[in-house]
Motif scaffolding. Sequence first.
Motif, short mmCIF file in Angstrom:
data_model
loop_
_atom_site.label_atom_id
_atom_site.label_comp_id
_atom_site.label_asym_id
_atom_site.label_seq_id
_atom_site.Cartn_x
_atom_site.Cartn_y
_atom_site.Cartn_z
N THR A 69 0.74 -1.17 -0.06
CA THR A 69 0.06 -0.30 0.07
C THR A 69 0.95 1.06 -0.05
N ALA A 70 1.93 1.38 0.82
CA ALA A 70 2.62 2.35 0.94
C ALA A 70 3.63 2.63 -0.44
N MET A 71 4.09 1.73 -1.03
CA MET A 71 4.66 1.63 -2.51
C MET A 71 3.62 2.17 -3.44
N GLY A 72 2.49 1.83 -3.48
CA GLY A 72 1.56 2.26 -4.46
C GLY A 72 0.94 3.56 -4.34
N ALA A 73 1.08 4.17 -3.20
CA ALA A 73 0.60 5.58 -3.04
C ALA A 73 1.28 6.71 -3.73
N PRO A 74 2.58 6.62 -3.84
CA PRO A 74 3.30 7.70 -4.74
C PRO A 74 2.87 7.36 -6.07
N SER A 75 2.73 6.32 -6.81
CA SER A 75 2.27 6.36 -8.10
C SER A 75 0.95 6.89 -8.23
N ALA A 76 0.04 6.70 -7.34
CA ALA A 76 -1.52 7.11 -7.68
C ALA A 76 -1.31 8.72 -7.43
N SER A 77 -0.56 9.15 -6.45
CA SER A 77 -0.39 10.50 -6.47
C SER A 77 0.39 11.35 -7.61
N ALA A 78 1.14 10.55 -8.05
CA ALA A 78 2.01 11.15 -9.57
C ALA A 78 0.98 11.07 -10.46
N GLY A 79 0.05 10.04 -10.81
CA GLY A 79 -0.83 10.09 -11.78
C GLY A 79 -1.76 11.20 -11.58
N ALA A 80 -2.41 11.59 -10.45
CA ALA A 80 -3.06 12.61 -10.37
C ALA A 80 -2.57 13.84 -10.44
N THR A 81 -1.32 13.99 -10.21
CA THR A 81 -0.63 15.26 -10.42
C THR A 81 -0.46 15.45 -12.03
N ALA A 82 -0.21 14.10 -12.58
CA ALA A 82 -0.34 14.60 -14.12
C ALA A 82 -1.53 14.91 -15.09
N VAL A 83 -2.58 14.24 -14.22
CA VAL A 83 -3.84 14.68 -14.87
C VAL A 83 -4.27 16.19 -14.41
N ALA A 84 -3.89 16.43 -13.39
CA ALA A 84 -4.13 18.06 -13.11
C ALA A 84 -3.18 19.09 -13.81
N PHE A 134 4.80 16.68 -21.61
CA PHE A 134 5.89 15.94 -21.47
C PHE A 134 6.85 16.39 -20.31
N TRP A 135 7.34 15.50 -19.51
CA TRP A 135 8.29 15.73 -18.33
C TRP A 135 9.62 15.31 -18.45
N ALA A 136 10.53 16.03 -17.84
CA ALA A 136 11.99 15.66 -18.20
C ALA A 136 12.32 14.44 -17.18
N THR A 137 11.80 14.11 -16.32
CA THR A 137 11.96 12.98 -15.48
C THR A 137 11.00 11.72 -15.56
N PRO A 138 11.37 10.63 -15.16
CA PRO A 138 10.27 9.71 -15.12
C PRO A 138 9.32 10.10 -14.01
N GLY A 139 8.17 9.30 -14.12
CA GLY A 139 7.27 9.37 -12.85
C GLY A 139 6.51 10.69 -12.66
N PHE A 140 6.52 11.79 -14.01
CA PHE A 140 5.77 12.91 -13.65
C PHE A 140 6.05 13.96 -12.85
N ALA A 141 7.43 13.91 -12.42
CA ALA A 141 7.84 14.63 -11.45
C ALA A 141 7.89 16.18 -11.73
N ASP A 142 7.68 17.13 -10.84
CA ASP A 142 7.44 18.33 -11.02
C ASP A 142 6.36 18.67 -12.14
N ALA A 143 6.54 19.92 -12.73
CA ALA A 143 5.57 20.36 -13.72
C ALA A 143 5.92 19.79 -15.18
N PRO A 144 5.11 19.68 -16.05
CA PRO A 144 5.53 19.50 -17.44
C PRO A 144 6.58 20.33 -17.84
N VAL A 145 7.43 19.92 -18.61
CA VAL A 145 8.46 21.03 -19.17
C VAL A 145 8.07 21.72 -20.47
N VAL A 146 7.11 20.85 -21.15
CA VAL A 146 6.50 21.49 -22.41
C VAL A 146 5.24 20.94 -22.68
N SER A 147 4.25 21.76 -23.47
CA SER A 147 2.94 20.90 -23.65
C SER A 147 2.45 21.38 -25.06
#
Length: 128
Positions: free
Chosen positions: A20-35, A44-57
């Motif tokens: 459960t703890a390992m799955g939580a960041p992934s769900a949060s990252a997905g929600a961040t990407a959707v938003a 597009f994001w420069a790092t895996p996992g949708f870290a930070d804001a998209p660098v370009v869209s």
Amino acid sequence: MNRMRRRIVCALALTTSLLTAMGAPSASAGATAVAACAPGQVCFWATPGFADAPVVSFELTNASVEQCVSLPDGVDARSFANRMDRYVTMYQSRECATEGDFGTYPGDGVFVPDVPFTVRAFQIWEKS
């Protein structure tokens, strides 16, 4: 027998907690990407996992259909979201060359947190 049962129950509880703890960041990252990526965009994001804001869209107002669109100089993507209602092909090459890696992804909400190659260009396809 009770000790053995207790050990099994404890082991299962620990495993469930860890999963459960390992799955939580992934769900949060997905929600961040959707938003961060609006419907009708490819982001597009420069790092895996949708870290930070998209660098370009991009959207259809700044990316032509069936034309190779290079990401800006110095921008390499490791994760992306396709929220267009069209197929998009991602390329390793900035010229959309098929000698490097490439892959086509359907639209309407495809989120790829770790692209198997670095994306440097893309191509949007007409609706079929």
